[in-house]
Each structure stands twice: as C-alpha cells, then as structure tokens.
Design an enzyme around this catalytic site. Structure first.
Site, mmCIF file in Angstrom:
data_model
loop_
_atom_site.group_PDB
_atom_site.id
_atom_site.type_symbol
_atom_site.label_atom_id
_atom_site.label_comp_id
_atom_site.label_asym_id
_atom_site.label_seq_id
_atom_site.Cartn_x
_atom_site.Cartn_y
_atom_site.Cartn_z
ATOM 1 N N ARG A 1 29.697 44.626 13.335
ATOM 2 C CA ARG A 1 29.660 46.096 13.423
ATOM 3 C C ARG A 1 30.412 46.725 12.251
ATOM 4 N NH1 ARG A 1 31.833 46.557 19.345
ATOM 5 N NH2 ARG A 1 32.189 48.731 18.818
ATOM 6 N N ARG B 1 32.807 45.948 27.274
ATOM 7 C CA ARG B 1 31.466 46.095 26.697
ATOM 8 C C ARG B 1 30.952 44.767 26.144
ATOM 9 N NH1 ARG B 1 31.617 51.339 22.823
ATOM 10 N NH2 ARG B 1 30.637 49.904 21.376
ATOM 11 N N ARG C 1 24.538 57.730 11.409
ATOM 12 C CA ARG C 1 25.184 56.506 10.921
ATOM 13 C C ARG C 1 24.489 55.946 9.701
ATOM 14 N NH1 ARG C 1 27.549 54.745 16.002
ATOM 15 N NH2 ARG C 1 28.624 52.784 15.827
ATOM 16 N N ARG D 1 39.683 46.763 24.590
ATOM 17 C CA ARG D 1 39.146 47.964 25.261
ATOM 18 C C ARG D 1 38.549 47.608 26.628
ATOM 19 N NH1 ARG D 1 35.093 51.653 22.165
ATOM 20 N NH2 ARG D 1 34.218 49.625 21.635
ATOM 21 N N LYS E 1 37.009 57.271 17.967
ATOM 22 C CA LYS E 1 36.074 58.414 18.028
ATOM 23 C C LYS E 1 35.868 58.881 19.476
ATOM 24 C CE LYS E 1 32.754 56.045 15.994
ATOM 25 N NZ LYS E 1 33.456 54.749 15.767
HETATM 26 P P1 AP5 Z 1 37.477 54.205 21.052
HETATM 27 O O1 AP5 Z 1 37.916 55.629 21.130
HETATM 28 O O2 AP5 Z 1 36.602 53.691 22.139
HETATM 29 O O3 AP5 Z 1 36.869 53.922 19.611
HETATM 30 P P2 AP5 Z 1 35.467 54.317 18.974
HETATM 31 O O4 AP5 Z 1 35.726 54.727 17.566
HETATM 32 O O5 AP5 Z 1 34.737 55.282 19.860
HETATM 33 O O6 AP5 Z 1 34.830 52.875 18.982
HETATM 34 P P3 AP5 Z 1 33.388 52.356 19.373
HETATM 35 O O7 AP5 Z 1 33.525 50.864 19.447
HETATM 36 O O8 AP5 Z 1 32.848 53.038 20.597
HETATM 37 O O9 AP5 Z 1 32.599 52.788 18.141
HETATM 38 P P4 AP5 Z 1 31.308 52.188 17.614
HETATM 39 O O10 AP5 Z 1 30.996 53.176 16.595
HETATM 40 O O11 AP5 Z 1 31.343 50.778 17.154
HETATM 41 O O12 AP5 Z 1 30.392 52.098 18.939
HETATM 42 P P5 AP5 Z 1 29.205 53.002 19.477
HETATM 43 O O13 AP5 Z 1 29.334 53.040 20.937
HETATM 44 O O14 AP5 Z 1 29.077 54.272 18.735
HETATM 45 O O15 AP5 Z 1 38.795 53.310 20.945
HETATM 46 C C1 AP5 Z 1 38.706 51.888 20.947
HETATM 47 C C2 AP5 Z 1 39.877 51.293 21.749
HETATM 48 O O16 AP5 Z 1 41.105 51.595 21.094
HETATM 49 C C3 AP5 Z 1 40.006 51.875 23.158
HETATM 50 O O17 AP5 Z 1 40.434 50.865 24.021
HETATM 51 C C4 AP5 Z 1 41.067 52.970 23.023
HETATM 52 O O18 AP5 Z 1 41.760 53.107 24.219
HETATM 53 C C5 AP5 Z 1 41.951 52.413 21.908
HETATM 54 N N1 AP5 Z 1 42.482 53.442 21.025
HETATM 55 C C6 AP5 Z 1 41.829 54.559 20.581
HETATM 56 N N2 AP5 Z 1 42.613 55.243 19.722
HETATM 57 C C7 AP5 Z 1 43.772 54.526 19.607
HETATM 58 C C8 AP5 Z 1 44.963 54.714 18.851
HETATM 59 N N3 AP5 Z 1 45.125 55.778 18.027
HETATM 60 N N4 AP5 Z 1 45.941 53.771 18.954
HETATM 61 C C9 AP5 Z 1 45.785 52.696 19.779
HETATM 62 N N5 AP5 Z 1 44.670 52.475 20.537
HETATM 63 C C10 AP5 Z 1 43.671 53.373 20.438
HETATM 64 O O19 AP5 Z 1 27.939 52.110 19.043
HETATM 65 C C11 AP5 Z 1 27.675 50.864 19.644
HETATM 66 C C12 AP5 Z 1 26.357 50.298 19.103
HETATM 67 O O20 AP5 Z 1 25.273 51.206 19.403
HETATM 68 C C13 AP5 Z 1 26.298 50.120 17.573
HETATM 69 O O21 AP5 Z 1 26.848 48.893 17.155
HETATM 70 C C14 AP5 Z 1 24.780 50.202 17.329
HETATM 71 O O22 AP5 Z 1 24.132 49.002 17.672
HETATM 72 C C15 AP5 Z 1 24.341 51.273 18.323
HETATM 73 N N6 AP5 Z 1 24.372 52.625 17.751
HETATM 74 C C16 AP5 Z 1 25.136 53.676 18.172
HETATM 75 N N7 AP5 Z 1 24.891 54.772 17.423
HETATM 76 C C17 AP5 Z 1 23.948 54.417 16.517
HETATM 77 C C18 AP5 Z 1 23.312 55.117 15.446
HETATM 78 N N8 AP5 Z 1 23.590 56.417 15.167
HETATM 79 N N9 AP5 Z 1 22.410 54.434 14.697
HETATM 80 C C19 AP5 Z 1 22.108 53.144 14.959
HETATM 81 N N10 AP5 Z 1 22.681 52.419 15.951
HETATM 82 C C20 AP5 Z 1 23.611 53.057 16.722
#
Ligand code: AP5
Length: 221
Positions: free
Chosen positions: A171, A160, A88, A127, A13
């Site tokens: 997660r 992270r 979410r 990552r 994402k």
């Molecule tokens: P990346 O693009 O970073 O993936 P992502 O989908 O953004 O993954 P996240 O881990 O950031 O998502 P998340 O939803 O768990 O975390 P968030 O920060 O929102 O890609 C990942 C890796 O793969 C990278 O190294 C990239 O280079 C590589 N990659 C990407 N695409 C690729 C491909 N096609 N092929 C190969 N490699 C690839 O949330 C974190 C925490 O915050 C949650 O657990 C929760 O506690 C809290 N939180 C956030 N939002 C909310 C909400 N709305 N409600 C409640 N709690 C929340």
C-alpha cells in the site's frame, strides 16, 4: 469547505476526518469505507474489489471514479465535503475537478498528513475497529477501556484484512508511485489552499494543527 484529505496509509486520515466533521459539520466520504461496504455486501463488484484491496493495490480508476461520483452527487453539497482517500491518482483528481466544477462547487483545500514509514507500520498493524459502530482504536496508542471490546457498543473489535505488514508495504508503494503525484498536480493547479501537517505528532496535536489551519482559511474567505 470542500476539502481533500491525503496522506500515506496509517497517517491518520480516518481518525482526523471524524474529528474535523464533528468540529466543522461537513459531509465525510471515505473511499476506503465505501469500498469496504461494497465488499461486505457480497456483490459481484465487491468480490472484484477484494482482489485489489487485499493485495494492497489501488482499485482501477474507472470503478472508483464511478462509485465516488455517485456518493458525492448523493451528498449534501451545502454542508461542505471532506473527501478521505479519494482522489488517489491524477486521473481521479481530474475527474473530481470536472464533477465539482460542473456543480459550481470547486475544491478549496487540500490537506496532506505526513507520517514516517516506521510509524505507518506500527499504526496499521495495531489498528482495530468496531464492526458495529465503526469506532477506530489502536492497541497501543488509542486502546479501548476493555481489551478487544468497543467502548461505545461493546462489540468485539476486528482487524482489517489488509492491515498485515506485507500488505502495508504494498500500500505504501502504491501511495508513493500513484498518489504522491496528485499532491504535485494540486500544487500546480493553483487556486487551492495547500495545508501540510505532521502526522507523527500525537492525535490531539494533529487535530489542533488542522483546526488552526482550517480556521485560518475560513477567516480569509
Ligand atoms: P487511521 O486514521 O485509520 O489512518 P488512515 O490514514 O485513515 O489509514 P488507512 O489505512 O485507512 O488509509 P489507507 O489510505 O491505506 O486505507 P483506505 O481505507 O483509504 O489511523 C491508523 C491507526 O493509527 C489507527 O489505529 C489510529 O488509531 C492510529 N493513529 C491515528 N493517528 C495517530 C497518531 N497521530 N498517533 C498515533 N496513532 C495514531 O484504502 C484501503 C484500500 O482501498 C486501498 O489499499 C485500495 O485498495 C482501496 N482504495 C481506497 N480508496 C481508493 C481510491 N481512491 N482509488 C483506488 N483504490 C482505493
């Protein structure tokens, strides 16, 4: 365009959001980035958030909705909006609908990036990101030119706190139990363009699929 970008942790994402913003120029709001910035500020709220995030649990709805409502209201609605990681839960989706509809700028597109569980774990544990400029890398798939250092600003790359294997599995559980029902909520709600892309493909192919789908949407409005 007003878009919600959904998908399991590690689906890509954040990676794709940055590319779409470069291409289409809308505002990008990542709830994860906003919550991490609050943590980094060392505030009382930030310390409270850390407990949920490091355990792989969702932050409670009332906290996230308030933070994201403010970020959306402070943004530039004319440029369009790309929400990444929010909503979410169904409750968050309902609150977002109310806010956008009150502003006369309802949601138009929901994008879901899918990814298989094996890919998720490998991507997340590999990552790395730049603490200075935010650029994201992967030790295997998107490595920096110089090991451990940011290509853009030379800073030392970091991992992270919630990117460990046990936390990733929590997660993923949270995604399945609390976030997947949001996709169904949007399907039933109607009046939305639903787009699903295969996030197991290489990053450039995922971008190409997304751009094609969004351009097709733009051509029809
Ligand atoms: P990346 O693009 O970073 O993936 P992502 O989908 O953004 O993954 P996240 O881990 O950031 O998502 P998340 O939803 O768990 O975390 P968030 O920060 O929102 O890609 C990942 C890796 O793969 C990278 O190294 C990239 O280079 C590589 N990659 C990407 N695409 C690729 C491909 N096609 N092929 C190969 N490699 C690839 O949330 C974190 C925490 O915050 C949650 O657990 C929760 O506690 C809290 N939180 C956030 N939002 C909310 C909400 N709305 N409600 C409640 N709690 C929340």
């Amino acid at each position: 365009m007003r878009i919600v970008l959904m998908g399991p942790p590690g689906a890509g994402k954040g990676t794709q959001a940055k590319r779409l913003v470069e291409r289409f120029g809308m505002d990008h709001l990542s709830s994860g980035d906003i919550l991490r910035a609050e943590r980094a500020s060392g505030s009382k709220l930030g310390r409270q958030l850390a407990g949920y995030m490091d355990a792989g649990k969702l932050v409670p709805d009332e906290i996230v909705v308030e933070i994201m409502a403010k970020a959306i209201a402070d943004g530039n609605a004319q440029r369009g909006l790309l929400l990444d990681g929010f909503p979410r839960t169904v409750m968050q989706a309902q609150a977002l609908d109310r806010q956008l509809e009150r502003a006369g700028k309802p949601l138009e597109v929901v994008v879901v990036i899918t990814a298989s569980p094996g890919a998720i774990v490998e991507r997340i544990t590999g990552r790395r990101s730049c603490p200075k400029c935010g650029k994201a890398y992967h030790v295997k798939f998107i490595p920096p030119d110089r090991k451990g250092l940011c290509d853009s600003c030379g800073a030392k790359l970091v991992q992270r706190d919630d990117d460990t294997e046990p936390v990733v599995s929590k997660r993923l559980d949270a995604y399945i139990a609390q976030t997947r029902p949001v996709i169904e909520y949007y399907r039933r709600r109607g009046k939305l363009k639903m787009v699903e892309v295969d996030g197991d493909k290489p990053p450039d192919d995922v971008t190409a699929d997304l751009v094609e789908a969004l351009q097709a949407f733009c051509a029809h409005v």
